[in-house]
Structures are given as C-alpha cells and as structure tokens.
Design an enzyme around this catalytic site. Structure first.
Site, PDB file in Angstrom:
ATOM      1  CG  ASP A  68      42.947 -29.644 -17.927  1.00  0.00           C
ATOM      2  OD1 ASP A  68      43.263 -29.097 -19.002  1.00  0.00           O
ATOM      3  OD2 ASP A  68      43.581 -30.603 -17.451  1.00  0.00           O
ATOM      4  CD  GLU A  88      47.903 -31.404 -21.336  1.00  0.00           C
ATOM      5  OE1 GLU A  88      48.897 -32.086 -21.658  1.00  0.00           O
ATOM      6  OE2 GLU A  88      47.906 -30.610 -20.372  1.00  0.00           O
ATOM      7  CD  GLU A  89      48.122 -29.464 -17.036  1.00  0.00           C
ATOM      8  OE1 GLU A  89      49.033 -30.298 -16.887  1.00  0.00           O
ATOM      9  OE2 GLU A  89      48.323 -28.308 -17.453  1.00  0.00           O
ATOM     10  NE  ARG A 133      62.340 -32.032 -33.235  1.00  0.00           N
ATOM     11  CZ  ARG A 133      63.568 -31.775 -33.661  1.00  0.00           C
ATOM     12  NH1 ARG A 133      63.959 -30.515 -33.792  1.00  0.00           N
ATOM     13  NH2 ARG A 133      64.403 -32.752 -33.940  1.00  0.00           N
ATOM     14  CG  HIS A 166      52.587 -27.665 -14.250  1.00  0.00           C
ATOM     15  ND1 HIS A 166      52.327 -29.023 -14.141  1.00  0.00           N
ATOM     16  CD2 HIS A 166      52.023 -27.285 -15.414  1.00  0.00           C
ATOM     17  CE1 HIS A 166      51.650 -29.435 -15.204  1.00  0.00           C
ATOM     18  NE2 HIS A 166      51.453 -28.385 -15.987  1.00  0.00           N
TER      19      HIS A 166
END
Length: 393
Positions: free
Chosen positions: A80, A138-139, A177, A364
């Site tokens: 998206d 996802e956003e 990580r 963004h």
C-alpha cells in the site's frame, strides 16, 4: 541451489526495477489497492503455483510447493501507498495525485515478486514449501496482516520472514535484532467538553482550552514520572483542535495522538495513567470528556533462532552487494508484521536503501526515495535465508 538462485536474481535485476517503478507510478491507499492487487495476481496467474486472491481483503497468497517434503516458510511484502503528494524528482513519479509510495512498499513488492518467480523456477530443488504473502494496508490500522491471518494465510506455515527497506540506512548494510525490535502503537482521541462564553466574562464559563492545555502538559509526566527510565514509551499529542473566535471561550476541544511502547506491561501502565489524568482533569476543571483509546499494532518480537538463521545465511552467502550485517537497536516505529510473529516464530530485518546521489529523506516524507540497488540486496538476502532455512548448501 543458492548460486543458481542468485544468478537468476542478477539476470532479473532490471525486471525487478521495472516492476518497482510501475508500482511507484500507480500507488493506492490502504484498503483501496484493487488495481495493485490485480497487477500482482496477474504476475502469478500462469505460473505453476497455488494462487489465492482477496485474502482478508486485497491480500494475495502464493504457495510454491517444493519438490521434496519439508517445512513451510512464509515471506511477506506489503504493497500500500500513503496519502502524500509526491515531491521527489524522479522520472517515474506517482500518477495518482495525493498518493505516493513514501515507505518503500513498492520496492518490497518488486523484490518479492522476482524472488518468488525465481523460486518457482527452482521449486523441484526445494526441501519444503514457500508461501508468498503479498499484504495490503500495512500503513493504516487495523492493518492488513490481521485480516489475512484470520483468513488463513498462515495455515500450515512454520516460520515467517520479512524485510523493510530503510532510506536513512546505508545501501549495502543489513540490520537485524533478536527479541523486541519495533514498538507497539496505541491511538487516542479525546473530546473535552466545557462551557463556552465571552472572553470578558470568564467566570461565567468553563474554558475547555485551559483544561486541555493542562492535559497536554500532564500527559508528558506519564513517561517522565510513571515509566521506568530503562523502559521505552512515548506519548504524542499530534492534533489540538481548538480553533474559534479570538474573544470567545470555546466550549469544547478535540485532541488526537498516539502512544508507543516496547512491552505489554508498559502499554497497560500508560493507558491506566492516561485515563487517571483525564478523570482528575474532569474533577479539577469541572469538565466532561469523551475518550477513544484503542490498541493497534503490538510489539514486534523477533524469534532468536530464526534471527540467527537470517544472520548466518547472509554471512555465509557472501553476497557481493552486502557490505555489513549489523545488529540494530530497537525502533519506536510500529509494523503490523508483528501480528504474524505472534502466530509463528520468525524474523523481520532491514535492508539499507540510502540514495547514492542527493539527500536522503525519511519514510513518509514527500521527497522520499530509495536506492534501487537495495532491491537486489533484499532479494538476495531473503534468498539466502530461504536456502539456509531448508538446510541446502
């Protein structure tokens, strides 16, 4: 098999970039990615795979059955865009005004499509199955991952992996990580209701702006005075809607913001203290309030064993484009890949994508762009993970 896979990816590098540029020119917002989903589905429709469309919305699940029995691994990419008007000076600029790929999801989708195609061509050598998850939304909470999971995208999946391209990280570097990697996120909206009046007679009014201003300051003490200094939390009030006439005491104010935490315990503490401050505000200023306080993406927790597979795979593969594999500190950003990791063990890692020319802009940002060399790095590192996972030399 790895050498064959890497060779195929090298041969398809330009195709990967072409796909990324097409997607970049045609971004769609979360939950509205109809054409993007169709484009992805068309890519697979004539290939020897099991294809499911409209999974949890516009999600697409592609199952590559290996030639030998074994476990099932899932690879995920989101697709998206964002409600941002693009200002990046690129020849493949967004053709949809007010919408752009400002987070690298076009690159995620492009690399995974080409990796999937290459795996399909070598599927007889696979000692297990590979499930490709092309995820929408996802956003925007509640996100696309939860709906895809509910619709069965992880059925039969043993482990899951994902990549995010990072525009402010050096191209050629890979970051990993184990454990907590990205923060949980919560959303709040508060409407503080007082009593309006004229500025010349404040004693006859009940000033919502004054009450809300106290609230803004008080909420910052949640982090500074209620959270252990060794724990992570942020409370952000991003919107304070109190506009009115200059000489009128406004009767109501709306505030919106978000909370980031790195554990469920801290998340609960912040919510408790937030609501306690509001209750005290109502008593102190004689106001009432309406509150929406919701939790969306949870903490993203990478499995230790799966993360070791990622690190070992990339180091052993000796990929020429990879200059370093680096352990990264936790990030306060949030990502709905966390939902997959709540269901099956896996690992999410970063691939540097800093542009080689010109300034680098954060995700963004309207001038966001990536180094397209990061696409082949993402494809090759994930290819190495797949091969290592199945124990193939």
């Amino acid at each position: 098999m790895l050498n064959q896979l890497l060779q195929k990816l090298d041969e398809k590098k330009e195709k990967m970039i072409e796909i990324r540029r097409y997607l970049h020119q045609h971004p769609e917002l979360s939950f509205k990615e109809e054409k993007t989903a169709q484009y992805i589905a068309d890519f697979y429709k004539d290939k020897n795979v099991q294809l499911r469309t409209n999974v949890g919305g516009y999600g697409i699940v592609v199952t590559i059955e290996g030639g030998h029995a074994g476990k099932t691994i899932a690879l995920r990419a989101d697709f998206d865009g964002l409600p941002i008007n693009e200002e990046a000076d690129v020849p493949f600029k967004s053709k949809n005004p007010g919408v752009m790929h400002a987070c690298g999801h076009d690159g995620h989708t492009a690399y995974l499509m080409i990796l999937a195609e290459s795996l399909i061509e070598l599927k007889d050598q696979l000692k297990g199955n590979v499930v490709i998850l092309h995820q929408p939304a996802e956003e925007t909470p509640p996100g696309g991952a939860a709906a895809m999971i509910e619709d069965g995208c992880l059925e039969g999946v043993d482990n899951v992996f994902g990549i995010h391209l990072m525009s402010l990280a050096n191209t050629g570097e890979v970051y990993y990580r184990a454990g907590e990697m990205q923060a949980a996120r919560s959303y709040f909206k508060v409407r503080i209701q007082g009593k309006g009046g004229h500025g010349s007679m404040p004693h006859l009014s009940n000033d919502s702006i004054v009450a809300a201003s106290h609230f803004v300051v008080a909420t910052q003490t949640i982090v500074s005075r209620r959270i252990n200094p060794f724990d992570m939390a942020t409370v952000t009030i991003g919107s304070f809607d109190g506009k009115g006439s200059f000489n009128i005491i406004k009767d109501s104010v709306e505030l919106e913001g978000d909370v980031r935490t790195m554990s469920s315990e801290v998340r609960a503490t912040v919510e408790k203290e937030f609501k306690r401050i509001l209750a005290g505000l109502a008593e102190e200023f004689d106001i009432t309030y309406d509150l929406i306080y919701s939790h969306d993406y949870p903490v993203l927790v990478n499995d230790k064993e799966m993360t070791e597979i990622v690190v070992n795979a990339i180091n052993k593969a000796e990929i020429p484009e990879v200059k370093a594999v680096i352990e990264t500190p936790p990030s306060s950003g949030s990502e709905d890949f966390a939902y997959y990791l709540q269901k099956v063990p896996g690992s999410f890692f970063y691939v540097g994508a800093m542009p080689s020319d010109g300034p680098a802009y954060p995700h963004h940002h309207p001038k966001f762009t990536i180094n397209e060399d990061s696409l082949i790095i993402a494809a090759k590192t994930m290819a190495a993970v797949v091969v290592e996972y199945f124990g193939q030399k």
